[in-house]
Design a protein around this motif. Structure first.
Motif, PDB file in Angstrom:
ATOM      1  N   GLN A 295       7.511 -32.227 -21.687  1.00 31.42           N
ATOM      2  CA  GLN A 295       8.675 -33.058 -21.394  1.00 31.42           C
ATOM      3  C   GLN A 295       9.719 -33.002 -22.497  1.00 31.42           C
ATOM      4  O   GLN A 295      10.923 -32.998 -22.220  1.00 31.42           O
ATOM      5  CB  GLN A 295       8.241 -34.503 -21.156  1.00 31.42           C
ATOM      6  CG  GLN A 295       7.511 -34.710 -19.831  1.00 31.42           C
ATOM      7  CD  GLN A 295       7.294 -36.175 -19.507  1.00 31.42           C
ATOM      8  OE1 GLN A 295       6.866 -36.946 -20.352  1.00 31.42           O
ATOM      9  NE2 GLN A 295       7.595 -36.557 -18.271  1.00 31.42           N
ATOM     10  N   HIS A 298      11.687 -30.091 -21.935  1.00 27.67           N
ATOM     11  CA  HIS A 298      12.220 -30.101 -20.570  1.00 27.67           C
ATOM     12  C   HIS A 298      11.652 -28.990 -19.684  1.00 27.67           C
ATOM     13  O   HIS A 298      12.340 -28.487 -18.805  1.00 27.67           O
ATOM     14  CB  HIS A 298      13.750 -30.035 -20.604  1.00 27.67           C
ATOM     15  CG  HIS A 298      14.371 -31.233 -21.257  1.00 27.67           C
ATOM     16  ND1 HIS A 298      14.489 -32.451 -20.628  1.00 27.67           N
ATOM     17  CD2 HIS A 298      14.902 -31.394 -22.511  1.00 27.67           C
ATOM     18  CE1 HIS A 298      15.066 -33.319 -21.456  1.00 27.67           C
ATOM     19  NE2 HIS A 298      15.316 -32.708 -22.602  1.00 27.67           N
ATOM     20  N   PRO A 301      10.408 -32.535 -15.883  1.00 29.94           N
ATOM     21  CA  PRO A 301      11.421 -33.592 -15.953  1.00 29.94           C
ATOM     22  C   PRO A 301      11.002 -34.725 -16.889  1.00 29.94           C
ATOM     23  O   PRO A 301       9.873 -35.210 -16.837  1.00 29.94           O
ATOM     24  CB  PRO A 301      11.511 -34.075 -14.500  1.00 29.94           C
ATOM     25  CG  PRO A 301      11.127 -32.884 -13.684  1.00 29.94           C
ATOM     26  CD  PRO A 301      10.075 -32.174 -14.489  1.00 29.94           C
ATOM     27  N   CYS A 302      11.925 -35.121 -17.756  1.00 28.99           N
ATOM     28  CA  CYS A 302      11.639 -36.137 -18.775  1.00 28.99           C
ATOM     29  C   CYS A 302      12.642 -37.280 -18.653  1.00 28.99           C
ATOM     30  O   CYS A 302      13.828 -37.103 -18.964  1.00 28.99           O
ATOM     31  CB  CYS A 302      11.709 -35.527 -20.174  1.00 28.99           C
ATOM     32  SG  CYS A 302      11.349 -36.693 -21.513  1.00 28.99           S
ATOM     33  N   ARG A 304      14.556 -40.805 -19.696  1.00 26.62           N
ATOM     34  CA  ARG A 304      14.994 -41.264 -21.022  1.00 26.62           C
ATOM     35  C   ARG A 304      13.947 -42.162 -21.666  1.00 26.62           C
ATOM     36  O   ARG A 304      13.703 -42.099 -22.855  1.00 26.62           O
ATOM     37  CB  ARG A 304      16.332 -42.004 -20.899  1.00 26.62           C
ATOM     38  CG  ARG A 304      16.841 -42.514 -22.239  1.00 26.62           C
ATOM     39  CD  ARG A 304      18.250 -43.068 -22.133  1.00 26.62           C
ATOM     40  NE  ARG A 304      18.699 -43.644 -23.389  1.00 26.62           N
ATOM     41  CZ  ARG A 304      19.155 -42.963 -24.427  1.00 26.62           C
ATOM     42  NH1 ARG A 304      19.197 -41.652 -24.370  1.00 26.62           N
ATOM     43  NH2 ARG A 304      19.547 -43.573 -25.530  1.00 26.62           N
ATOM     44  N   ARG A 306       9.945 -43.399 -21.471  1.00 30.76           N
ATOM     45  CA  ARG A 306       8.637 -43.045 -20.922  1.00 30.76           C
ATOM     46  C   ARG A 306       7.605 -44.138 -21.155  1.00 30.76           C
ATOM     47  O   ARG A 306       6.405 -43.889 -21.140  1.00 30.76           O
ATOM     48  CB  ARG A 306       8.161 -41.732 -21.536  1.00 30.76           C
ATOM     49  CG  ARG A 306       9.117 -40.556 -21.296  1.00 30.76           C
ATOM     50  CD  ARG A 306       8.535 -39.256 -21.810  1.00 30.76           C
ATOM     51  NE  ARG A 306       8.401 -39.264 -23.256  1.00 30.76           N
ATOM     52  CZ  ARG A 306       7.664 -38.381 -23.932  1.00 30.76           C
ATOM     53  NH1 ARG A 306       6.991 -37.449 -23.281  1.00 30.76           N
ATOM     54  NH2 ARG A 306       7.598 -38.430 -25.248  1.00 30.76           N
ATOM     55  N   THR A 322       6.618 -39.469 -13.571  1.00 35.42           N
ATOM     56  CA  THR A 322       7.726 -38.563 -13.324  1.00 35.42           C
ATOM     57  C   THR A 322       7.385 -37.741 -12.088  1.00 35.42           C
ATOM     58  O   THR A 322       6.199 -37.544 -11.778  1.00 35.42           O
ATOM     59  CB  THR A 322       7.975 -37.635 -14.524  1.00 35.42           C
ATOM     60  OG1 THR A 322       9.132 -36.837 -14.288  1.00 35.42           O
ATOM     61  CG2 THR A 322       6.792 -36.714 -14.771  1.00 35.42           C
ATOM     62  N   GLY A 333       6.532 -24.123 -17.450  1.00 37.05           N
ATOM     63  CA  GLY A 333       6.278 -25.473 -16.968  1.00 37.05           C
ATOM     64  C   GLY A 333       5.106 -25.521 -15.999  1.00 37.05           C
ATOM     65  O   GLY A 333       4.244 -26.406 -16.091  1.00 37.05           O
ATOM     66  N   ASN A 360       3.925 -39.784 -17.282  1.00 36.27           N
ATOM     67  CA  ASN A 360       4.690 -39.227 -18.397  1.00 36.27           C
ATOM     68  C   ASN A 360       3.733 -38.824 -19.510  1.00 36.27           C
ATOM     69  O   ASN A 360       2.717 -39.477 -19.754  1.00 36.27           O
ATOM     70  CB  ASN A 360       5.703 -40.253 -18.908  1.00 36.27           C
ATOM     71  CG  ASN A 360       6.892 -40.379 -17.984  1.00 36.27           C
ATOM     72  OD1 ASN A 360       7.501 -39.381 -17.616  1.00 36.27           O
ATOM     73  ND2 ASN A 360       7.234 -41.606 -17.598  1.00 36.27           N
TER      74      ASN A 360
END
Length: 409
Positions: A295, A298, A301-302, A304, A306, A322, A333, A360
């Motif tokens: 994450q 990237h 998807p990260c 803002r 977590r 996520t 990924g 996350n």
């Protein structure tokens, strides 16, 4: 005579603890009036809590060491003779004095830059740049006083490389990256009551234990005494902050404290000449960084934030999630999430439309993946217990195991 200086440092640290305990409650309303506050999202009533208190703790720490500056030299035989004889430049330990001042300058810069981050909400690329800037005085002093860039090789590499290897400028790159890692690693493993302060307190205690062992063994005495000078007031002010930051938190520490703590650790690790051992005390932070890599860079998807999700009905924390489509991820990924899924290190739920929902990638969420919904206080206790366990592992690696890799030939 260094024992007397350490005793005085301990007395100053005790006074710093008392001062911090008295100051924190008195500044709470002042911070709120200055709009330096946040809502505690893991509480039913989501109370307003003043934040960025790291700047207050950092200031008390600095004042403590400012008062301590003349003490080591007053009890240094060469410095004492220097004062009596009129200040001959060939006896006063200028190198030690400059190290102390440069260390304080780097920490002071980091506190200032950390507070700027709290107020201005800087981007991540700036968070990587700030510690690099703050560590420049430290690296310059290291260059002037030592400029030693030789690394001792482990036994298995000595036949190919030799007993040691001079890596030149790469050594300074390593030290700069150490400061960046220490400051940001604490900041990444954060977000629930008491965690930032708790892990920093345990790391500081671990360093002090290591310093004490090395002094008993007679290894690099001056370097470890230098480390103790910084760790005692840090431990005292951090303990005072812990009283107000533990669950239920009355104050938040902000990025300022994370940067301040990380830079303090980097300072003693670099100037105390035990940077590799320092990293051993950061095992939980290293694991959290590695776990967060998909994450952070990237590949996945990260969001803002977590932080775990709070369930007001049960007063428990649940994993935050996520979502993504596996085919939308690039090759690295897909590889990362597949490995983590096969190792059962992440949760995995595929919806009817093919969208994957997973937790996350943080150590806090991993605890919730393993143990299910848990109270916030319990999560902090688990992670602090893991930090203590990692300290024991680090000391085992540093002493019994290291002898097999760095035994004298």
């Amino acid at each position: 005579m260094s024992g007397v200086a350490i005793a005085i440092n301990a007395a100053i640290s005790g006074a710093a603890y008392c001062m911090t305990v008295r100051m924190i409650p008195r500044f709470r309303e002042m911070f709120i009036k200055a709009n330096l506050f946040g809502n505690d999202l893991c509480k039913k009533d989501k109370p307003q809590v003043p934040e960025s208190f790291g700047v207050l703790i950092g200031c008390v720490f600095l004042v403590s060491l400012f008062l301590f500056i003349p003490i080591p030299f007053a009890f240094d035989e060469a410095a004492a003779t220097d004062a009596i004889t009129g200040g001959k430049p060939d006896t006063f330990p200028h190198d030690k004095f400059v190290e102390l001042i440069a260390a304080l300058l780097s920490i002071c810069c980091m506190i200032f830059l950390g507070f700027a981050d709290d107020v201005l909400d800087l981007r991540w690329r700036h968070k990587l740049l700030l510690p690099t800037i703050a560590t420049l005085p430290l690296l310059m002093v290291y260059y002037v006083n030592y400029n030693s860039t030789t690394v001792i090789m482990p036994n298995f590499a000595r036949n190919l490389i030799g007993t040691s290897l001079n890596i030149g400028a790469l050594y300074y790159v390593f030290m700069g990256m150490l400061a960046v890692f220490c400051t940001n690693a604490i900041n990444i493993l954060a977000g629930i009551n008491g965690l930032e302060v708790g892990q920093s307190f345990i790391i500081a205690g671990s360093i002090l234990v290591f310093n004490a062992i090395e002094l008993l063994l007679g290894h690099q005495v001056d370097s470890h005494i230098f480390s103790i000078y910084f760790m005692l007031p840090f431990l005292a002010t951090t303990l005072a902050l812990w009283k107000f930051n533990k669950y239920p938190s009355q104050v938040f520490v902000g990025d300022t404290y994370c940067y301040f703590a990380g830079m303090t650790f980097a300072v003693v690790g670099i100037l105390g000449h035990f940077s590799k051992t320092l990293l051993l005390f950061f095992l939980p932070q290293i694991l959290n960084f590695l776990y967060s890599t998909p994450q952070l860079f990237h590949f996945v998807p990260c969001p803002r934030h977590r932080l775990p999700k709070y369930d007001s009905k049960t007063d428990l924390l649940h994993i935050s999630t996520t979502e993504f489509r596996l085919e939308d991820l690039n090759a690295p990924g897909r590889l990362m999430v597949t490995v983590l899924r096969n190792l059962r290190l992440i949760s995995w739920h595929t919806k009817a439309d093919g969208v994957v929902r997973t937790n996350n990638f943080t150590l806090i969420n991993f605890v919730l993946v393993v143990f299910g919904p848990v109270h916030e206080r319990v999560v902090t206790q688990m992670l602090m217990g893991f930090q203590v366990l990692c300290t024991l592992i680090a000391l085992t690696i540093r002493y019994p195991l290291a002898n097999y890799f760095y035994a004298k030939t």
